[in-house]
Design a protein around this motif. Sequence first.
Motif, PDB file in Angstrom:
ATOM      1  N   ILE A   2      41.674  51.105  31.800  1.00 44.44           N
ATOM      2  CA  ILE A   2      40.557  50.326  32.347  1.00 44.44           C
ATOM      3  C   ILE A   2      41.069  49.077  33.058  1.00 44.44           C
ATOM      4  O   ILE A   2      40.537  48.683  34.097  1.00 44.44           O
ATOM      5  N   SER A   3      42.135  48.473  32.547  1.00 49.33           N
ATOM      6  CA  SER A   3      42.705  47.307  33.230  1.00 49.33           C
ATOM      7  C   SER A   3      43.256  47.702  34.596  1.00 49.33           C
ATOM      8  O   SER A   3      43.023  47.014  35.596  1.00 49.33           O
TER       9      SER A   3
ATOM     10  N   ARG B 137      41.944  46.627  38.526  1.00 46.70           N
ATOM     11  CA  ARG B 137      42.879  46.155  39.555  1.00 46.70           C
ATOM     12  C   ARG B 137      42.837  47.070  40.785  1.00 46.70           C
ATOM     13  O   ARG B 137      42.963  46.598  41.916  1.00 46.70           O
ATOM     14  N   ASP B 138      42.633  48.372  40.561  1.00 47.81           N
ATOM     15  CA  ASP B 138      42.479  49.306  41.692  1.00 47.81           C
ATOM     16  C   ASP B 138      41.227  48.977  42.509  1.00 47.81           C
ATOM     17  O   ASP B 138      41.238  49.074  43.740  1.00 47.81           O
TER      18      ASP B 138
ATOM     19  N   SER C 122      39.564  44.113  23.759  1.00 50.68           N
ATOM     20  CA  SER C 122      40.914  43.631  24.066  1.00 50.68           C
ATOM     21  C   SER C 122      40.902  42.184  24.538  1.00 50.68           C
ATOM     22  O   SER C 122      41.857  41.449  24.298  1.00 50.68           O
ATOM     23  N   LEU C 123      39.829  41.757  25.182  1.00 49.48           N
ATOM     24  CA  LEU C 123      39.750  40.398  25.724  1.00 49.48           C
ATOM     25  C   LEU C 123      39.187  39.385  24.734  1.00 49.48           C
ATOM     26  O   LEU C 123      39.254  38.179  24.983  1.00 49.48           O
TER      27      LEU C 123
ATOM     28  N   ASP D 129      45.835  40.266  39.931  1.00 50.17           N
ATOM     29  CA  ASP D 129      46.951  41.173  39.670  1.00 50.17           C
ATOM     30  C   ASP D 129      47.514  41.019  38.258  1.00 50.17           C
ATOM     31  O   ASP D 129      48.004  41.970  37.674  1.00 50.17           O
ATOM     32  N   ASP D 130      47.459  39.795  37.738  1.00 52.88           N
ATOM     33  CA  ASP D 130      48.094  39.561  36.431  1.00 52.88           C
ATOM     34  C   ASP D 130      47.152  39.024  35.362  1.00 52.88           C
ATOM     35  O   ASP D 130      47.595  38.607  34.289  1.00 52.88           O
ATOM     36  N   ASP D 131      45.844  39.048  35.619  1.00 52.33           N
ATOM     37  CA  ASP D 131      44.917  38.498  34.628  1.00 52.33           C
ATOM     38  C   ASP D 131      43.548  39.162  34.761  1.00 52.33           C
ATOM     39  O   ASP D 131      43.084  39.435  35.872  1.00 52.33           O
ATOM     40  N   ILE D 132      42.932  39.425  33.622  1.00 52.44           N
ATOM     41  CA  ILE D 132      41.531  39.851  33.573  1.00 52.44           C
ATOM     42  C   ILE D 132      40.863  38.996  32.518  1.00 52.44           C
ATOM     43  O   ILE D 132      41.340  38.891  31.384  1.00 52.44           O
ATOM     44  N   ARG D 133      39.772  38.351  32.901  1.00 53.59           N
ATOM     45  CA  ARG D 133      39.016  37.521  31.967  1.00 53.59           C
ATOM     46  C   ARG D 133      37.561  37.923  31.990  1.00 53.59           C
ATOM     47  O   ARG D 133      36.983  38.160  33.051  1.00 53.59           O
TER      48      ARG D 133
END
Length: 195
Positions: free
Chosen positions: A121-122, A126-127, A158-159, A183-187
Amino acid sequence: MIVTLIRHGQTDWNLAGRIQGSTDIALNETGRQQARDAAAALDPSIATAVYSSDLQRANETARIIAAAHGWNGPHIIAPLRERFFGEAEGLYNHEFLERFGPWATAEVPGAETRAEIRVRISAALRDVVAHAESLGIDPTTRLIAVSHGAMIAELLRSLTDGAYPLPGEGIANGSAHDFFVTDDDIRWLSPVVAD
């Protein structure tokens, strides 16, 4: 970019309490209304592109949302698809509990693990962002992506270090959650709760 992740509308299997997983089940009329309601709840000025998994219940939800606002899409991002539940696909919830035990500790032969779901999912979010960037979509624009309950729930777990959703609590059909994705973070952009 901000991605609003929406769970698809209801299907007959949702209504009956059957585990769909990657089985391709269509929306029912309630699900179509939930998609219209989800579209109505969105600010028509915030988005230009809509994405969905390749399963028809998510794709039809996304088509309804896109059509309501004249947004582009839906563009298919296959990794947004629901968790593959292995031997549990098609079972009723009570059959699952009898056969595998509580959801939180169940080990189902052939099913994707929670760790695998989190990675998928992460990567899918990003896709979505990468595709929007390839179209030249303004990075301040919100993107809409329609996915599935187990995927959204696992991302939220997860978050939030497992704090949300609460045990036994699911992700409602048609509900929306906002995420900030780079690219390097999901919040998770959770609502502020007053003390």
